[in-house]
Design a protein around this motif. Structure first.
Motif, short mmCIF file in Angstrom:
data_model
loop_
_atom_site.label_atom_id
_atom_site.label_comp_id
_atom_site.label_asym_id
_atom_site.label_seq_id
_atom_site.Cartn_x
_atom_site.Cartn_y
_atom_site.Cartn_z
N THR B 28 0.84 -1.19 0.00
CA THR B 28 0.00 0.00 0.00
C THR B 28 0.89 1.25 0.00
N GLU B 30 1.96 4.47 1.70
CA GLU B 30 1.93 4.97 3.07
C GLU B 30 2.44 6.41 3.12
N ARG B 96 -3.56 1.34 -3.86
CA ARG B 96 -4.34 1.68 -2.68
C ARG B 96 -3.51 2.42 -1.65
N MET B 97 -4.14 3.39 -0.98
CA MET B 97 -3.46 4.08 0.11
C MET B 97 -3.69 3.33 1.41
N ARG B 99 -3.53 3.31 5.76
CA ARG B 99 -4.12 4.20 6.76
C ARG B 99 -3.33 5.50 6.93
N SER B 100 -2.00 5.39 6.98
CA SER B 100 -1.19 6.59 7.26
C SER B 100 -1.30 7.61 6.13
N LYS B 102 -3.91 7.95 4.12
CA LYS B 102 -5.26 8.52 4.20
C LYS B 102 -5.31 9.61 5.25
N LEU B 103 -4.60 9.38 6.36
CA LEU B 103 -4.55 10.40 7.42
C LEU B 103 -3.90 11.68 6.93
N PHE B 105 -4.04 12.94 3.94
CA PHE B 105 -5.03 13.68 3.16
C PHE B 105 -6.13 14.26 4.06
N GLU B 106 -6.59 13.43 5.02
CA GLU B 106 -7.63 13.91 5.94
C GLU B 106 -7.18 15.16 6.67
#
Lengths: 78, 162
Positions: B28, B30, B96-97, B99-100, B102-103, B105-106
Motif C-alpha cells: 500500500t 503509506e 491503494r493508500m 491508513r497513514s 489517508k490520514l 489527506f484527511e
C-alpha cells in the motif's frame, strides 16, 4: 556476541514502532527466504508448510515477484 | 483553475508515492511514500519548505532507513545481515493508500477551506500533522523541528514569505 547490549525499551511509543519495524523485517526476510528456497528447488507446498500457510497464500504473495526475478518455478507435484 | 492545479499535483504525488511504495516492497501507499514523493516532486512551496528543513529525497530515505534500524534496536533486535534491511521491490505497483496516507489527506484537507483553496502546502501540513508512526519518528531522527516547519508552511499559505 560482542558489543553493547541495548536494553529493551519499556516506552509504548518505542514498542509500537518496533512492532511495525519487526513486521517489515519479517516481510523482507520472508521475501529473501522464499526466493532462496525456490532457487534451491523447493516447491510451493513445502515452502507453504514451512511457513505455516496455505500453498495458495504463499503463491499469491510471491509468484509474480519470483517470476520477475527470473526464478525458475517447479510445477506442482501431483 | 487553482483547484485543478492542485488536483494535478495530488495525482503527481500519488503516482510518485506508488513508485516509492513499490520500491520499498509495500503493498500500500503509506505516508512515508507520499513524503518522498513530495520531496522529489515538482518544484513548489512544499518541496522548498522541506529543503529549508534540510530534507530532500536522499536525506529522507536515509533517515527512514535509520528509523527502521533504531526501532528494531529499541527491543534489542540488531540485524547483522545488512541485505535484510533493504527491501525487495514489489512485483505490482500499489494503487491503494494505507491508513497513514489517508490520514495525511484527511488532516491536510482539514487545514484547507474547501477543495478550491487546497495547495501543495496543505499536503505537507497533512504529513506534519501525523503524531505517531514511521514519519514523525523519521523526522525527529533527521533533526527536523516539525512545529517550526508547520509554522513556515502556514505562513507560506497565508502569503507571507517563509
Amino acid at each position: 556476541m560482542t558489543g553493547v547490549e541495548v536494553p529493551a525499551s519499556q516506552d509504548p511509543t518505542d514498542q509500537l514502532a518496533a512492532v511495525v519495524a519487526l513486521r517489515r523485517l519479517a516481510d523482507q526476510l520472508e521475501d529473501v527466504a522464499v526466493e532462496r528456497a525456490m532457487r534451491a528447488g523447493w516447491n510451493w507446498l513445502d515452502v507453504a508448510e514451512a511457513l505455516g500457510v496455505t500453498r495458495q497464500a504463499v503463491h499469491k504473495k510471491h509468484a509474480k515477484r519470483l517470476i520477475a526475478n527470473g526464478v525458475e518455478l517447479r510445477r506442482r507435484r501431483k | 483553475m487553482k483547484g485543478r492545479t492542485f488536483e494535478t499535483y495530488v495525482r503527481t504525488v500519488l503516482e510518485g508515492g506508488a513508485r516509492e511504495a513499490q520500491r520499498s516492497g509495500s503493498a500500500t501507499i503509506e505516508a512515508e511514500h507520499l513524503l518522498l514523493a513530495i520531496a522529489a516532486g515538482p518544484e513548489n512551496a512544499s518541496r522548498e519548505l522541506l529543503r529549508s528543513a534540510g530534507l530532500d529525497h536522499e536525506t529522507i530515505r536515509d533517515a527512514l532507513r535509520r528509523e527502521f534500524e533504531q526501532s528494531l534496536r529499541t527491543v534489542g533486535v540488531s540485524v547483522t545481515d545488512r541485505s535484510l534491511l533493504s527491501p525487495r521491490e514489489a512485483a505490482v505497483r500499489p494503487s491503494r493508500m494505507g491508513r497513514s496516507a489517508k490520514l495525511v489527506f484527511e488532516r491536510g484537507m482539514a487545514a484547507a477551506h474547501g477543495k478550491n483553496d487546497a495547495r501543495p502546502e496543505h499536503l505537507l501540513l497533512g504529513v506534519l500533522e501525523l503524531r505517531y508512526g514511521t514519519v514523525p519518528r523519521t523526522l525527529e531522527l533527521a533533526g527536523v523541528d516539525t512545529a517550526a516547519l508547520k509554522e513556515r508552511a502556514r505562513r507560506s499559505l497565508s502569503g507571507e514569505s517563509a
